[in-house]
Design a protein around this motif. Structure first.
Motif, PDB file in Angstrom:
ATOM      1  N   ALA A   1      16.616 -30.066 -66.553  1.00  0.00           N
ATOM      2  CA  ALA A   1      15.032 -30.003 -67.308  1.00  0.00           C
ATOM      3  C   ALA A   1      14.625 -30.496 -66.891  1.00  0.00           C
ATOM      4  O   ALA A   1      13.520 -31.423 -66.250  1.00  0.00           O
ATOM      5  CB  ALA A   1      15.609 -31.403 -68.680  1.00  0.00           C
ATOM      6  N   TYR A   2      13.487 -30.223 -66.930  1.00  0.00           N
ATOM      7  CA  TYR A   2      11.642 -30.104 -66.847  1.00  0.00           C
ATOM      8  C   TYR A   2      11.076 -30.642 -67.068  1.00  0.00           C
ATOM      9  O   TYR A   2      10.726 -30.551 -69.362  1.00  0.00           O
ATOM     10  CB  TYR A   2      10.716 -28.710 -66.688  1.00  0.00           C
ATOM     11  CG  TYR A   2       9.407 -28.151 -66.207  1.00  0.00           C
ATOM     12  CD1 TYR A   2       9.347 -29.202 -65.082  1.00  0.00           C
ATOM     13  CD2 TYR A   2       8.403 -27.898 -67.304  1.00  0.00           C
ATOM     14  CE1 TYR A   2       7.464 -29.063 -65.058  1.00  0.00           C
ATOM     15  CE2 TYR A   2       6.800 -28.498 -66.846  1.00  0.00           C
ATOM     16  CZ  TYR A   2       6.669 -29.039 -66.036  1.00  0.00           C
ATOM     17  OH  TYR A   2       5.560 -29.224 -65.626  1.00  0.00           O
ATOM     18  N   LEU A   3      10.287 -31.973 -67.666  1.00  0.00           N
ATOM     19  CA  LEU A   3       9.962 -32.694 -67.904  1.00  0.00           C
ATOM     20  C   LEU A   3       8.364 -32.805 -68.263  1.00  0.00           C
ATOM     21  O   LEU A   3       7.463 -33.553 -68.686  1.00  0.00           O
ATOM     22  CB  LEU A   3      10.413 -34.223 -67.842  1.00  0.00           C
ATOM     23  CG  LEU A   3      11.635 -34.446 -67.981  1.00  0.00           C
ATOM     24  CD1 LEU A   3      11.642 -36.019 -67.110  1.00  0.00           C
ATOM     25  CD2 LEU A   3      12.465 -34.644 -68.998  1.00  0.00           C
ATOM     26  N   GLY A   4       7.609 -32.187 -67.334  1.00  0.00           N
ATOM     27  CA  GLY A   4       5.862 -31.853 -67.152  1.00  0.00           C
ATOM     28  C   GLY A   4       5.794 -32.520 -65.802  1.00  0.00           C
ATOM     29  O   GLY A   4       6.485 -32.349 -64.658  1.00  0.00           O
ATOM     30  N   TYR A   5       4.225 -32.365 -65.996  1.00  0.00           N
ATOM     31  CA  TYR A   5       3.072 -32.350 -64.687  1.00  0.00           C
ATOM     32  C   TYR A   5       3.209 -33.834 -64.942  1.00  0.00           C
ATOM     33  O   TYR A   5       2.461 -34.466 -65.905  1.00  0.00           O
ATOM     34  CB  TYR A   5       2.045 -31.725 -64.819  1.00  0.00           C
ATOM     35  CG  TYR A   5       1.181 -32.077 -63.025  1.00  0.00           C
ATOM     36  CD1 TYR A   5       1.681 -31.497 -62.502  1.00  0.00           C
ATOM     37  CD2 TYR A   5      -0.096 -32.885 -63.319  1.00  0.00           C
ATOM     38  CE1 TYR A   5       0.816 -32.243 -60.948  1.00  0.00           C
ATOM     39  CE2 TYR A   5       0.091 -33.213 -62.270  1.00  0.00           C
ATOM     40  CZ  TYR A   5      -0.202 -32.580 -61.356  1.00  0.00           C
ATOM     41  OH  TYR A   5      -0.932 -32.720 -59.694  1.00  0.00           O
ATOM     42  N   VAL A   6       2.921 -34.914 -63.622  1.00  0.00           N
ATOM     43  CA  VAL A   6       2.609 -36.210 -63.588  1.00  0.00           C
ATOM     44  C   VAL A   6       1.808 -36.460 -62.341  1.00  0.00           C
ATOM     45  O   VAL A   6       2.155 -36.034 -61.090  1.00  0.00           O
ATOM     46  CB  VAL A   6       3.733 -37.237 -63.903  1.00  0.00           C
ATOM     47  CG1 VAL A   6       3.250 -38.637 -63.126  1.00  0.00           C
ATOM     48  CG2 VAL A   6       5.031 -37.136 -64.351  1.00  0.00           C
ATOM     49  N   GLY A   7       0.716 -36.567 -62.359  1.00  0.00           N
ATOM     50  CA  GLY A   7      -0.046 -36.345 -61.392  1.00  0.00           C
ATOM     51  C   GLY A   7      -0.900 -38.373 -61.694  1.00  0.00           C
ATOM     52  O   GLY A   7      -1.754 -39.002 -61.916  1.00  0.00           O
ATOM     53  N   GLY A   8      -0.189 -39.137 -60.626  1.00  0.00           N
ATOM     54  CA  GLY A   8      -0.534 -40.586 -60.323  1.00  0.00           C
ATOM     55  C   GLY A   8      -0.703 -41.748 -61.365  1.00  0.00           C
ATOM     56  O   GLY A   8      -1.286 -42.176 -61.295  1.00  0.00           O
ATOM     57  N   LEU A   9       0.602 -41.204 -62.710  1.00  0.00           N
ATOM     58  CA  LEU A   9       0.067 -42.064 -63.709  1.00  0.00           C
ATOM     59  C   LEU A   9       0.539 -43.616 -63.809  1.00  0.00           C
ATOM     60  O   LEU A   9       0.209 -44.556 -64.129  1.00  0.00           O
ATOM     61  CB  LEU A   9       0.531 -41.607 -64.805  1.00  0.00           C
ATOM     62  CG  LEU A   9      -0.327 -40.135 -65.159  1.00  0.00           C
ATOM     63  CD1 LEU A   9       0.801 -39.663 -66.349  1.00  0.00           C
ATOM     64  CD2 LEU A   9      -1.438 -40.491 -65.687  1.00  0.00           C
ATOM     65  N   PHE A  10       1.680 -43.312 -62.583  1.00  0.00           N
ATOM     66  CA  PHE A  10       2.313 -44.330 -62.181  1.00  0.00           C
ATOM     67  C   PHE A  10       2.235 -45.244 -60.597  1.00  0.00           C
ATOM     68  O   PHE A  10       3.347 -45.847 -60.582  1.00  0.00           O
ATOM     69  CB  PHE A  10       3.793 -44.425 -62.466  1.00  0.00           C
ATOM     70  CG  PHE A  10       4.148 -43.367 -64.090  1.00  0.00           C
ATOM     71  CD1 PHE A  10       3.969 -43.980 -64.655  1.00  0.00           C
ATOM     72  CD2 PHE A  10       4.622 -42.102 -63.812  1.00  0.00           C
ATOM     73  CE1 PHE A  10       3.933 -43.171 -66.129  1.00  0.00           C
ATOM     74  CE2 PHE A  10       4.685 -41.328 -65.254  1.00  0.00           C
ATOM     75  CZ  PHE A  10       4.537 -42.121 -66.146  1.00  0.00           C
ATOM     76  N   ASP A  11       1.010 -45.314 -61.046  1.00  0.00           N
ATOM     77  CA  ASP A  11       1.152 -46.066 -59.803  1.00  0.00           C
ATOM     78  C   ASP A  11       1.319 -48.085 -59.538  1.00  0.00           C
ATOM     79  O   ASP A  11       1.451 -48.502 -58.608  1.00  0.00           O
ATOM     80  CB  ASP A  11      -0.586 -45.931 -59.323  1.00  0.00           C
ATOM     81  CG  ASP A  11      -1.111 -44.696 -58.257  1.00  0.00           C
ATOM     82  OD1 ASP A  11      -0.376 -44.008 -58.620  1.00  0.00           O
ATOM     83  OD2 ASP A  11      -2.317 -44.986 -59.131  1.00  0.00           O
TER      84      ASP A  11
END
Length: 319
Positions: A11-21
């Protein structure tokens, strides 16, 4: 999860750009809850995947679920070599001899159509498939296919559930579906009515609203809308016009209403004619007796909604 004719689901869940440092494992469920609540409600195991099975921390995010619980999984970063015309492994990311679900960040340059990661899955029978996580030209998950052209992967992404209000996400996971023309208007010449009670905007008075659709064909028909204050027998506004539908079975259908004010106490109070033309997302309950109407695409409100209303439920009128 059972995909009997395939080797894995993805499944494709989307783009994550450094949200979980500060910790992906803590931030991920909240992020998915906000961006695609229905996906999380439909597949709650995704939120339970621990950090031992999370590969990477930013990029386009995929969930991979081997069918065989004892499958061997190998994941590498790769780079195309023009001289050898092959993908060369630049980094070994993950090795496992058990088939637990994994969360994988890939396409690190931000372009989901350009693969940079290689996934090998081998089952107990020695069958092996190789897949490059990416999106195709239609922005759907690229499939894994055998040399014979057989599909070895199953895409369980809920595409129709992206970018919709949370009220819609929860109801989709509860079995609500996209509206059809017959479900909205019925097949009788008297049409089908939907009613609700709501406070009239900028007043403290409640009113009864009736929205009645008449079926012409599978694309639409005519529609009437009227409402009265709950302590009055007079119709405050009468609207009449046309409706057109775009049916999406596995997500909200979209209904465009083109209405004109044609009567009621408010008719003639303002200068010139009053028109309303807007497209609204709609869902119908499993029983077929409740209709969920979302906010208009351009912010135009129906009389029983306001700018702060994200969705309103109407019930099917008797008779």
């Amino acid at each position: 999860m059972d995909f009997p004719t395939t080797m894995f689901g993805a499944a494709y869940l989307g783009y994550v750009g450094g949200l979980f440092d500060e910790g992906f494992e803590a931030g991920f469920p909240a992020w998915l809850q906000e961006t695609n609540e229905a996906m999380l409600l439909e597949y709650p195991f995704i939120a339970e995947i621990n950090d031992e099975h999370i590969i990477g921390s930013a990029g386009h995010l995929y969930c991979i679920v081997p069918v065989d619980e004892n499958a061997t999984v190998a994941i590498n970063r790769v780079q195309w070599n023009e001289k050898t015309q092959t993908d060369e492994v630049t980094e070994v990311l993950y090795r496992s001899e058990s088939g637990e679900p994994v969360l994988l960040f890939a396409n690190l340059d931000g372009i989901a159509h350009e693969a940079d990661t290689q996934v090998f899955i081998t089952d107990n029978n020695g069958n092996t498939c190789k897949w490059y996580p990416s999106l195709d030209a239609t922005s759907h998950l690229a499939p894994c296919t055998s040399e014979a052209g057989d599909y070895l992967s199953f895409d369980f992404t809920e595409y129709a559930w992206y970018d919709i209000p949370s009220e819609f996400s929860g109801r989709l996971s509860d079995g609500w579906t996209g509206m059809t023309a017959l479900g909205l208007a019925g097949s009788q010449s008297t049409g089908m009515g939907w009613i609700t009670e709501a406070m009239v905007e900028e007043t403290d008075r409640y009113a009864y609203f009736s929205l009645r659709f008449y079926f012409e064909d599978e694309t639409g028909g005519t529609v009437d809308l009227e409402w009265s204050y709950e302590d009055s027998d007079d119709i405050e506004e009468m609207w009449s016009g046309f409706w057109a539908i775009q049916t999406i079975p596995d997500g909200p259908s979209y209904v465009t209403l083109s209405l004109s004010l044609v009567g009621g106490n408010s008719y003639g109070v303002t200068d010139g004619p009053v028109y309303l033309c807007e497209t609204y997302p709609l869902l119908i309950s499993p029983s077929g007796t409740e209709l969920l109407v979302g906010a208009g695409e351009s912010g135009v409100c129906l009389p029983f909604m306001s700018q702060s209303t994200t969705a309103c439920v109407l019930t099917q009128a008797a008779g």
